[in-house]
Design a protein around this motif. Structure first.
Motif, PDB file in Angstrom:
ATOM      1  N   ARG A 142       0.830  -1.213   0.000  1.00  0.00           N
ATOM      2  CA  ARG A 142       0.000   0.000   0.000  1.00  0.00           C
ATOM      3  C   ARG A 142       0.863   1.262   0.000  1.00  0.00           C
ATOM      4  NH1 ARG A 142      -2.651  -2.782   4.422  1.00  0.00           N
ATOM      5  NH2 ARG A 142      -4.345  -4.083   3.616  1.00  0.00           N
ATOM      6  N   CYS A 143       1.958   1.230   0.756  1.00  0.00           N
ATOM      7  CA  CYS A 143       2.858   2.394   0.816  1.00  0.00           C
ATOM      8  C   CYS A 143       3.463   2.682  -0.552  1.00  0.00           C
ATOM      9  CB  CYS A 143       3.971   2.143   1.830  1.00  0.00           C
ATOM     10  SG  CYS A 143       3.456   2.236   3.552  1.00  0.00           S
ATOM     11  N   VAL A 144       3.921   1.639  -1.231  1.00  0.00           N
ATOM     12  CA  VAL A 144       4.517   1.798  -2.557  1.00  0.00           C
ATOM     13  C   VAL A 144       3.485   2.348  -3.536  1.00  0.00           C
ATOM     14  CG1 VAL A 144       5.448   0.555  -4.546  1.00  0.00           C
ATOM     15  CG2 VAL A 144       6.309   0.060  -2.256  1.00  0.00           C
ATOM     16  N   LEU A 145       2.284   1.796  -3.500  1.00  0.00           N
ATOM     17  CA  LEU A 145       1.222   2.253  -4.411  1.00  0.00           C
ATOM     18  C   LEU A 145       0.851   3.702  -4.122  1.00  0.00           C
ATOM     19  CD1 LEU A 145      -0.812   1.667  -6.637  1.00  0.00           C
ATOM     20  CD2 LEU A 145      -2.374   0.757  -4.883  1.00  0.00           C
ATOM     21  N   PHE A 146       0.705   4.038  -2.836  1.00  0.00           N
ATOM     22  CA  PHE A 146       0.341   5.407  -2.450  1.00  0.00           C
ATOM     23  C   PHE A 146       1.406   6.406  -2.903  1.00  0.00           C
ATOM     24  CE2 PHE A 146       0.870   8.839   0.699  1.00  0.00           C
ATOM     25  CZ  PHE A 146      -0.331   9.511   0.504  1.00  0.00           C
ATOM     26  N   LEU A 147       2.677   6.084  -2.642  1.00  0.00           N
ATOM     27  CA  LEU A 147       3.764   6.988  -3.015  1.00  0.00           C
ATOM     28  C   LEU A 147       3.855   7.157  -4.524  1.00  0.00           C
ATOM     29  CD1 LEU A 147       6.496   5.754  -0.508  1.00  0.00           C
ATOM     30  CD2 LEU A 147       5.414   8.011  -0.518  1.00  0.00           C
ATOM     31  N   PHE A 148       3.596   6.085  -5.262  1.00  0.00           N
ATOM     32  CA  PHE A 148       3.634   6.180  -6.723  1.00  0.00           C
ATOM     33  C   PHE A 148       2.504   7.067  -7.239  1.00  0.00           C
ATOM     34  CE2 PHE A 148       2.605   4.523 -11.032  1.00  0.00           C
ATOM     35  CZ  PHE A 148       3.796   4.890 -11.640  1.00  0.00           C
ATOM     36  N   ILE A 149       1.323   6.940  -6.642  1.00  0.00           N
ATOM     37  CA  ILE A 149       0.194   7.781  -7.038  1.00  0.00           C
ATOM     38  C   ILE A 149       0.524   9.253  -6.778  1.00  0.00           C
ATOM     39  CG2 ILE A 149      -2.194   8.409  -6.476  1.00  0.00           C
ATOM     40  CD1 ILE A 149      -2.717   5.425  -5.948  1.00  0.00           C
ATOM     41  N   VAL A 150       1.168   9.530  -5.643  1.00  0.00           N
ATOM     42  CA  VAL A 150       1.564  10.903  -5.321  1.00  0.00           C
ATOM     43  C   VAL A 150       2.551  11.424  -6.362  1.00  0.00           C
ATOM     44  CG1 VAL A 150       2.743  12.381  -3.655  1.00  0.00           C
ATOM     45  CG2 VAL A 150       1.155  10.638  -2.852  1.00  0.00           C
ATOM     46  N   VAL A 151       3.513  10.592  -6.743  1.00  0.00           N
ATOM     47  CA  VAL A 151       4.495  10.978  -7.750  1.00  0.00           C
ATOM     48  C   VAL A 151       3.803  11.314  -9.073  1.00  0.00           C
ATOM     49  CG1 VAL A 151       6.391  10.127  -9.205  1.00  0.00           C
ATOM     50  CG2 VAL A 151       6.422   9.700  -6.747  1.00  0.00           C
ATOM     51  N   VAL A 152       2.846  10.476  -9.461  1.00  0.00           N
ATOM     52  CA  VAL A 152       2.130  10.692 -10.725  1.00  0.00           C
ATOM     53  C   VAL A 152       1.294  11.973 -10.663  1.00  0.00           C
ATOM     54  CG1 VAL A 152       0.368   9.790 -12.296  1.00  0.00           C
ATOM     55  CG2 VAL A 152       2.067   8.243 -11.300  1.00  0.00           C
ATOM     56  N   VAL A 153       0.530  12.123  -9.595  1.00  0.00           N
ATOM     57  CA  VAL A 153      -0.342  13.301  -9.438  1.00  0.00           C
ATOM     58  C   VAL A 153       0.476  14.590  -9.385  1.00  0.00           C
ATOM     59  CG1 VAL A 153      -1.968  14.466  -7.888  1.00  0.00           C
ATOM     60  CG2 VAL A 153      -2.175  12.001  -8.296  1.00  0.00           C
ATOM     61  N   GLY A 155       3.069  15.180 -10.950  1.00  0.00           N
ATOM     62  CA  GLY A 155       3.705  15.446 -12.241  1.00  0.00           C
ATOM     63  C   GLY A 155       5.054  14.782 -12.433  1.00  0.00           C
ATOM     64  N   GLY A 156       5.336  13.748 -11.638  1.00  0.00           N
ATOM     65  CA  GLY A 156       6.632  13.083 -11.721  1.00  0.00           C
ATOM     66  C   GLY A 156       6.896  12.433 -13.067  1.00  0.00           C
ATOM     67  N   LEU A 157       5.921  11.702 -13.608  1.00  0.00           N
ATOM     68  CA  LEU A 157       6.103  11.018 -14.882  1.00  0.00           C
ATOM     69  C   LEU A 157       6.266  12.028 -16.023  1.00  0.00           C
ATOM     70  CD1 LEU A 157       3.652   7.966 -14.695  1.00  0.00           C
ATOM     71  CD2 LEU A 157       6.065   8.105 -14.074  1.00  0.00           C
ATOM     72  N   THR A 158       5.483  13.101 -15.951  1.00  0.00           N
ATOM     73  CA  THR A 158       5.602  14.154 -16.965  1.00  0.00           C
ATOM     74  C   THR A 158       6.981  14.792 -16.912  1.00  0.00           C
ATOM     75  OG1 THR A 158       3.236  14.618 -16.755  1.00  0.00           O
ATOM     76  CG2 THR A 158       4.588  16.291 -17.829  1.00  0.00           C
ATOM     77  N   GLY A 173      11.787  19.469  -8.237  1.00  0.00           N
ATOM     78  CA  GLY A 173      12.052  20.332  -7.103  1.00  0.00           C
ATOM     79  C   GLY A 173      11.099  20.094  -5.948  1.00  0.00           C
ATOM     80  N   GLY A 174      11.492  20.613  -4.780  1.00  0.00           N
ATOM     81  CA  GLY A 174      10.635  20.650  -3.617  1.00  0.00           C
ATOM     82  C   GLY A 174      10.110  19.316  -3.139  1.00  0.00           C
ATOM     83  N   ILE A 175       8.805  19.304  -2.848  1.00  0.00           N
ATOM     84  CA  ILE A 175       8.148  18.135  -2.270  1.00  0.00           C
ATOM     85  C   ILE A 175       8.208  16.934  -3.210  1.00  0.00           C
ATOM     86  CG2 ILE A 175       5.981  17.227  -1.375  1.00  0.00           C
ATOM     87  CD1 ILE A 175       7.295  19.304   0.401  1.00  0.00           C
ATOM     88  N   LEU A 176       8.046  17.169  -4.512  1.00  0.00           N
ATOM     89  CA  LEU A 176       8.068  16.065  -5.477  1.00  0.00           C
ATOM     90  C   LEU A 176       9.395  15.318  -5.423  1.00  0.00           C
ATOM     91  CD1 LEU A 176       6.953  14.393  -7.784  1.00  0.00           C
ATOM     92  CD2 LEU A 176       7.665  16.202  -9.363  1.00  0.00           C
ATOM     93  N   VAL A 179       9.428  13.186  -2.212  1.00  0.00           N
ATOM     94  CA  VAL A 179       8.542  12.022  -2.338  1.00  0.00           C
ATOM     95  C   VAL A 179       9.175  10.960  -3.240  1.00  0.00           C
ATOM     96  CG1 VAL A 179       6.302  11.207  -3.198  1.00  0.00           C
ATOM     97  CG2 VAL A 179       6.433  13.333  -1.894  1.00  0.00           C
ATOM     98  N   TRP A 180       9.828  11.422  -4.304  1.00  0.00           N
ATOM     99  CA  TRP A 180      10.477  10.477  -5.220  1.00  0.00           C
ATOM    100  C   TRP A 180      11.603   9.722  -4.510  1.00  0.00           C
ATOM    101  CZ3 TRP A 180       9.987   7.654  -9.292  1.00  0.00           C
ATOM    102  CH2 TRP A 180      11.115   7.123  -9.921  1.00  0.00           C
ATOM    103  N   LEU A 181      12.366  10.403  -3.680  1.00  0.00           N
ATOM    104  CA  LEU A 181      13.447   9.754  -2.934  1.00  0.00           C
ATOM    105  C   LEU A 181      12.898   8.694  -1.979  1.00  0.00           C
ATOM    106  CD1 LEU A 181      15.765  12.786  -2.072  1.00  0.00           C
ATOM    107  CD2 LEU A 181      16.133  11.039  -3.808  1.00  0.00           C
ATOM    108  N   VAL A 182      11.803   9.028  -1.293  1.00  0.00           N
ATOM    109  CA  VAL A 182      11.161   8.076  -0.378  1.00  0.00           C
ATOM    110  C   VAL A 182      10.599   6.893  -1.163  1.00  0.00           C
ATOM    111  CG1 VAL A 182       9.320   7.752   1.317  1.00  0.00           C
ATOM    112  CG2 VAL A 182      10.605   9.894   1.281  1.00  0.00           C
ATOM    113  N   PHE A 183       9.982   7.190  -2.285  1.00  0.00           N
ATOM    114  CA  PHE A 183       9.407   6.146  -3.143  1.00  0.00           C
ATOM    115  C   PHE A 183      10.483   5.173  -3.618  1.00  0.00           C
ATOM    116  CE2 PHE A 183       8.456   4.893  -7.604  1.00  0.00           C
ATOM    117  CZ  PHE A 183       7.417   4.017  -7.335  1.00  0.00           C
ATOM    118  N   GLN A 184      11.627   5.696  -4.041  1.00  0.00           N
ATOM    119  CA  GLN A 184      12.736   4.847  -4.477  1.00  0.00           C
ATOM    120  C   GLN A 184      13.165   3.878  -3.378  1.00  0.00           C
ATOM    121  OE1 GLN A 184      15.660   7.829  -5.852  1.00  0.00           O
ATOM    122  NE2 GLN A 184      15.752   6.665  -7.735  1.00  0.00           N
ATOM    123  N   THR A 185      13.340   4.422  -2.177  1.00  0.00           N
ATOM    124  CA  THR A 185      13.776   3.595  -1.047  1.00  0.00           C
ATOM    125  C   THR A 185      12.767   2.504  -0.749  1.00  0.00           C
ATOM    126  OG1 THR A 185      14.969   5.473  -0.079  1.00  0.00           O
ATOM    127  CG2 THR A 185      14.469   3.622   1.371  1.00  0.00           C
TER     128      THR A 185
END
Length: 440
Positions: A142-153, A155-158, A173-176, A179-185
């Protein structure tokens, strides 16, 4: 024998000419290949594919392709179109041999000191140690899925798509970015945990996420995950060397195609068609790292080392937002703390030029830093793997995360995996503390 290779590499370094010499580079290449083969021959009973084999291959690719196969034909190939001092090619290449031979001494020191309980993993049915209980798998999923959704929303993929297509070379930059660093880990740790349980839902989720990242041109995290899963298959199923090489070639082709597709027209600085260099074009991501080694070596000769400042970026990344605090307090910039940003700044480039692991250490700590830190790397890698084979959780986390980043370490910072290791150890420890309290 490893100490003989080390002494030879030091001698070759001090006698290396301050001009390009194909013959000298060839001697250096032969020396490092024999050194790598010697380590492999001593270690193949434990594992054929592991940190050592991936790291050794990657370091050879990022160091020797250009001086041996490209320079004399196309000295301005790709990112080499940016200025660099051709006189230091041989000397800086010899420095890589020193680094690798020191790594070999540290690595083999652990192999030679056999514990009372001698483990021959490839002749036994191996099971990965338990990092967290199986009941925690859904929480991680659930954590991985949630963090990925946050990354997508957010604008990470874009952002990745623009960056790898050449539209925008700027970093998130910033929060994104956080979140990406946490998602990677979480993704890497989740994969390490699931190597024991082989939960199909978890692997399916990871496969879907990695496919989406590949679709926008991002290969780093997918390759980390694939490396871990492939390592587990090789360790558990005891594949032959021929079969492993077949899989490696296939994976290399797939990731190379992704790399070629993501390049924008403005990133091709060479003006050379794919046919002119043939198969070497598929190694472009490795080849261009040689330039960073030359540029960094030349900088140190002229202006000296940074006394660790240029390596602070990845160290400070362990503590969220500490990098910006340090920069504010001491008047430093992001470029000052990362060698890959410095190489880009020196070239006044809009494209990220990256770095070289040996150059990264040499810029920060000089020759003695290279000798000590690469010896330490070899020792930690071999020691953590031994602890993993003995069922130790911390050793498992350290070794598997180092392995996941083995390919990218050579093209990046020495401290590339530090954040993921520290955060993963903290997360697993917290789950252990919660479990103990619930039992009470």
């Amino acid at each position: 024998m490893d100490k003989i290779f080390c002494l030879l590499s030091v001698v070759l370094y001090f006698f290396a000419p301050m001009h390009y010499s194909f013959e000298y580079c060839l001697v250096l290449f032969i020396s490092v290949v024999f050194n790598a083969y010697y380590i492999f021959s001593k270690d193949k009973k434990n594992e054929i594919v592991g940190f050592n084999s991936i790291f050794s291959l990657s370091l050879i690719l990022v160091t020797y392709i250009f001086p041996l196969f490209v320079y004399e034909v196309f000295p301005n190939y790709s990112l080499f179109g940016y200025a660099y001092n051709e006189k230091v090619i041989t000397k800086s290449t010899a420095l890589v041999n020193v680094a690798y031979s020191c790594y070999a001494v540290g690595y083999l020191m652990v192999l030679k000191n056999k514990p009372r309980r001698i483990l021959n993993i490839r002749n036994s049915l191996y099971e990965f140690p338990t990092l967290v209980s199986k009941s925690r798998i859904p929480i991680f999923r659930r954590c991985v899925l949630f963090l990925f959704i946050v990354v997508v929303v957010a604008g990470g993929l874009t952002s990745f798509k623009k960056q790898y297509s050449g539209e925008d070379a700027g970093a998130m930059g910033g929060i994104l970015s956080f979140v990406w660093l946490v998602f990677q880990t979480f993704c890497i740790l989740f994969t390490c945990i699931n190597l024991k349980y082989n939960d199909k839902k978890s692997f399916l989720l990871l496969a879907l996420i990695m496919f989406l990242l590949l679709a926008v041109g991002s290969r780093t995290l997918p390759l980390c995950i694939v490396s871990l899963i492939f390592y587990a298959f090789c360790l558990k199923r005891k594949y032959s060397l021929k079969r492993i090489l077949l899989y490696v070639v296939f994976a290399f082709i797939v990731f190379s195609i992704v790399g070629r597709l993501r390049l924008g027209p403005e990133q091709d600085l060479s003006g050379i068609s794919a046919n002119e260099l043939g198969v070497l074009n598929y190694f472009e991501d490795f080849i261009v790292c040689s330039r960073n080694q030359y540029v960094i070596y030349d900088f140190v000769q002229r202006k000296g080392v940074t006394f660790g400042i240029s390596a602070l970026g990845y160290v400070l990344a362990v503590v969220p937002f500490s990098q910006s605090i340090v920069c504010s307090l001491f008047g430093l910039s992001d470029a000052d703390l990362r060698s890959e940003v410095l190489t880009t700044k020196w070239a006044s480039s809009d494209a990220g030029l990256g770095t070289h692991i040996v150059g990264d250490v040499y810029l920060a700590f000089g020759l003695f830093g290279v000798i000590f830190l690469f010896y330490l790397l070899g020792y930690i890698v071999a020691k953590s793997r031994r602890y993993m084979f003995l069922g130790n959780r911390k050793g498992t986390i350290i070794y598997l995360i180092l392995l996941s980043g083995a390919m990218f370490m050579c093209r990046g910072s020495y401290f590339y995996s530090l954040k993921n290791i520290v955060w993963s150890l903290i997360i697993v420890s917290l789950f252990g503390i919660i479990k103990k309290r619930r039992k009470k």
